[in-house]
Motif scaffolding. Sequence first.
Motif, PDB file in Angstrom:
ATOM      1  N   THR A  75      52.382  35.296  60.666  1.00  0.00           N
ATOM      2  CA  THR A  75      51.760  33.998  60.472  1.00  0.00           C
ATOM      3  C   THR A  75      51.645  33.290  61.826  1.00  0.00           C
ATOM      4  O   THR A  75      52.277  33.678  62.807  1.00  0.00           O
ATOM      5  CB  THR A  75      52.578  33.148  59.499  1.00  0.00           C
ATOM      6  OG1 THR A  75      53.943  33.108  59.956  1.00  0.00           O
ATOM      7  CG2 THR A  75      52.544  33.733  58.097  1.00  0.00           C
ATOM      8  N   GLU A  86      52.672  30.486  63.199  1.00  0.00           N
ATOM      9  CA  GLU A  86      53.812  29.908  63.929  1.00  0.00           C
ATOM     10  C   GLU A  86      54.647  30.979  64.622  1.00  0.00           C
ATOM     11  O   GLU A  86      55.330  30.702  65.606  1.00  0.00           O
ATOM     12  CB  GLU A  86      54.682  29.065  62.997  1.00  0.00           C
ATOM     13  CG  GLU A  86      55.537  29.828  61.996  1.00  0.00           C
ATOM     14  CD  GLU A  86      54.808  30.169  60.713  1.00  0.00           C
ATOM     15  OE1 GLU A  86      55.461  30.669  59.783  1.00  0.00           O
ATOM     16  OE2 GLU A  86      53.573  29.937  60.652  1.00  0.00           O
ATOM     17  N   LYS A  87      54.581  32.209  64.144  1.00  0.00           N
ATOM     18  CA  LYS A  87      55.360  33.285  64.771  1.00  0.00           C
ATOM     19  C   LYS A  87      54.640  33.903  65.960  1.00  0.00           C
ATOM     20  O   LYS A  87      55.176  34.767  66.645  1.00  0.00           O
ATOM     21  CB  LYS A  87      55.709  34.349  63.733  1.00  0.00           C
ATOM     22  CG  LYS A  87      56.660  33.815  62.665  1.00  0.00           C
ATOM     23  CD  LYS A  87      57.057  34.879  61.669  1.00  0.00           C
ATOM     24  CE  LYS A  87      58.035  34.310  60.645  1.00  0.00           C
ATOM     25  NZ  LYS A  87      58.446  35.314  59.637  1.00  0.00           N
ATOM     26  N   GLU A 114      53.260  31.684  68.201  1.00  0.00           N
ATOM     27  CA  GLU A 114      53.244  30.586  69.168  1.00  0.00           C
ATOM     28  C   GLU A 114      54.073  30.914  70.395  1.00  0.00           C
ATOM     29  O   GLU A 114      55.089  31.614  70.317  1.00  0.00           O
ATOM     30  CB  GLU A 114      53.792  29.318  68.516  1.00  0.00           C
ATOM     31  CG  GLU A 114      52.901  28.766  67.425  1.00  0.00           C
ATOM     32  CD  GLU A 114      53.528  27.599  66.675  1.00  0.00           C
ATOM     33  OE1 GLU A 114      52.849  27.015  65.818  1.00  0.00           O
ATOM     34  OE2 GLU A 114      54.709  27.277  66.967  1.00  0.00           O
ATOM     35  N   GLY A 166      56.355  26.749  72.383  1.00  0.00           N
ATOM     36  CA  GLY A 166      56.373  25.644  71.429  1.00  0.00           C
ATOM     37  C   GLY A 166      55.039  24.967  71.204  1.00  0.00           C
ATOM     38  O   GLY A 166      54.971  23.890  70.605  1.00  0.00           O
ATOM     39  N   PRO A 205      51.740  24.422  69.288  1.00  0.00           N
ATOM     40  CA  PRO A 205      51.317  24.749  67.926  1.00  0.00           C
ATOM     41  C   PRO A 205      50.072  25.636  67.888  1.00  0.00           C
ATOM     42  O   PRO A 205      49.115  25.425  68.643  1.00  0.00           O
ATOM     43  CB  PRO A 205      51.034  23.376  67.302  1.00  0.00           C
ATOM     44  CG  PRO A 205      51.821  22.417  68.125  1.00  0.00           C
ATOM     45  CD  PRO A 205      51.816  22.965  69.517  1.00  0.00           C
ATOM     46  N   ILE A 225      47.305  26.419  65.362  1.00  0.00           N
ATOM     47  CA  ILE A 225      46.713  25.942  64.112  1.00  0.00           C
ATOM     48  C   ILE A 225      45.707  26.978  63.618  1.00  0.00           C
ATOM     49  O   ILE A 225      44.739  27.309  64.311  1.00  0.00           O
ATOM     50  CB  ILE A 225      46.001  24.588  64.304  1.00  0.00           C
ATOM     51  CG1 ILE A 225      46.953  23.569  64.962  1.00  0.00           C
ATOM     52  CG2 ILE A 225      45.487  24.075  62.971  1.00  0.00           C
ATOM     53  CD1 ILE A 225      48.216  23.310  64.196  1.00  0.00           C
ATOM     54  N   TYR A 251      43.465  30.414  70.925  1.00  0.00           N
ATOM     55  CA  TYR A 251      44.784  29.827  71.151  1.00  0.00           C
ATOM     56  C   TYR A 251      45.314  30.197  72.535  1.00  0.00           C
ATOM     57  O   TYR A 251      45.653  29.309  73.340  1.00  0.00           O
ATOM     58  CB  TYR A 251      45.743  30.306  70.066  1.00  0.00           C
ATOM     59  CG  TYR A 251      47.189  29.891  70.288  1.00  0.00           C
ATOM     60  CD1 TYR A 251      47.585  28.566  70.138  1.00  0.00           C
ATOM     61  CD2 TYR A 251      48.152  30.824  70.665  1.00  0.00           C
ATOM     62  CE1 TYR A 251      48.901  28.177  70.343  1.00  0.00           C
ATOM     63  CE2 TYR A 251      49.469  30.454  70.870  1.00  0.00           C
ATOM     64  CZ  TYR A 251      49.840  29.132  70.716  1.00  0.00           C
ATOM     65  OH  TYR A 251      51.145  28.758  70.934  1.00  0.00           O
ATOM     66  N   GLU A 268      55.742  38.601  67.951  1.00  0.00           N
ATOM     67  CA  GLU A 268      56.701  37.789  67.202  1.00  0.00           C
ATOM     68  C   GLU A 268      58.136  37.955  67.684  1.00  0.00           C
ATOM     69  O   GLU A 268      58.873  36.973  67.821  1.00  0.00           O
ATOM     70  CB  GLU A 268      56.604  38.152  65.715  1.00  0.00           C
ATOM     71  CG  GLU A 268      57.552  37.405  64.820  1.00  0.00           C
ATOM     72  CD  GLU A 268      57.400  37.806  63.363  1.00  0.00           C
ATOM     73  OE1 GLU A 268      58.403  37.789  62.627  1.00  0.00           O
ATOM     74  OE2 GLU A 268      56.258  38.133  62.955  1.00  0.00           O
TER      75      GLU A 268
END
Length: 328
Positions: free
Chosen positions: A53, A55-56, A58, A61, A63, A65, A79, A304
């Motif tokens: 997903t 957030e894993k 990132e 820190g 974000p 989205i 990103y 991750e």
Amino acid sequence: MEILDILIIGAGPIGLNCALEARKNNLKYMIIEKGTIVNSLYNYPLYMRFFSTAEKLEIDGIPFISTAPKPGRQEALEYYQGIARQKEMNIRLYEKVLNVSKDDRLFEVETTKGKYIAKHVVIATGFYDIPNLMNIPGENLPKVKHYYTEPYPYARQKVVVVGSSNSAVDAALETYRKGADVTMIVRHSEISKSVKYWVKPDIENRIAEGSIAAHFNAEIIEIKENSVIFKNETNQTFEIENDFVLAMTGYLPDFDFLKNSGIELNGDCLNPFYNMETMETNIPNLYLAGVVCGGKDTHLWFIENSRIHAEMIINNILSNPFPENITK
């Protein structure tokens, strides 16, 4: 000549994370990348979705989205490249590192465009550049592809997909749905258990209903202009008509580069030596980060679980400071 605190080879997600960590600690850094920013992700299949997903994925820190539960290739490119733009990161693109050597204390890094001097070097080069070849007759034919991007060129073609991992399954399903006649040749007895859980039932059902042909415990032994020859577990041979072969047999790190840099490679998987607490190799102040750490076992490390490498490396560097007056 300017002496860098840290030179990072590779502008993938983990290389970028190492640079961000160096920047936070006021270390003079540079990233050297042979292609574009997150070059491996750029070369992924166009419609690829991550297992992780957002957030894993990132880094630092910041974000990530995503509009979907599992982000896709384009979102990841936006990103990571967006971070590089926003942070105005010191990256040299389309510059390949040729050699890393070390005198008593400092590293000299030779590239296609010059030389650089650094106190520390981090190799974060991933594993996507060298296909794991089958080493069979006909593998060098133009119809054999070791990289898959999109299904449209294979419409109404007889396609053999080699392998049963995520890349092979994605290629088989996508080309089938664009009108290809797809046959999978799989060395193992079943589809890989590592295939994304929301995709695995799809490929198994297509095989069960006969929409996609699959030969398990099988292996290609020769590729011809208009056919493919393979054998099964009892060494029976079969020849089928074929227009394209998508050899999704995996990829390997550049072991020659690691070896020439002085890094020890161990065992059948050519696992590079590194300290698991600091990521430092057998060469003092030379570090590994990311999936390159796994040797041939390229499923061991991924974004991750290797994001932590950056902080481990920088903490080790800060705990062993260089003399202030060191020169080259």
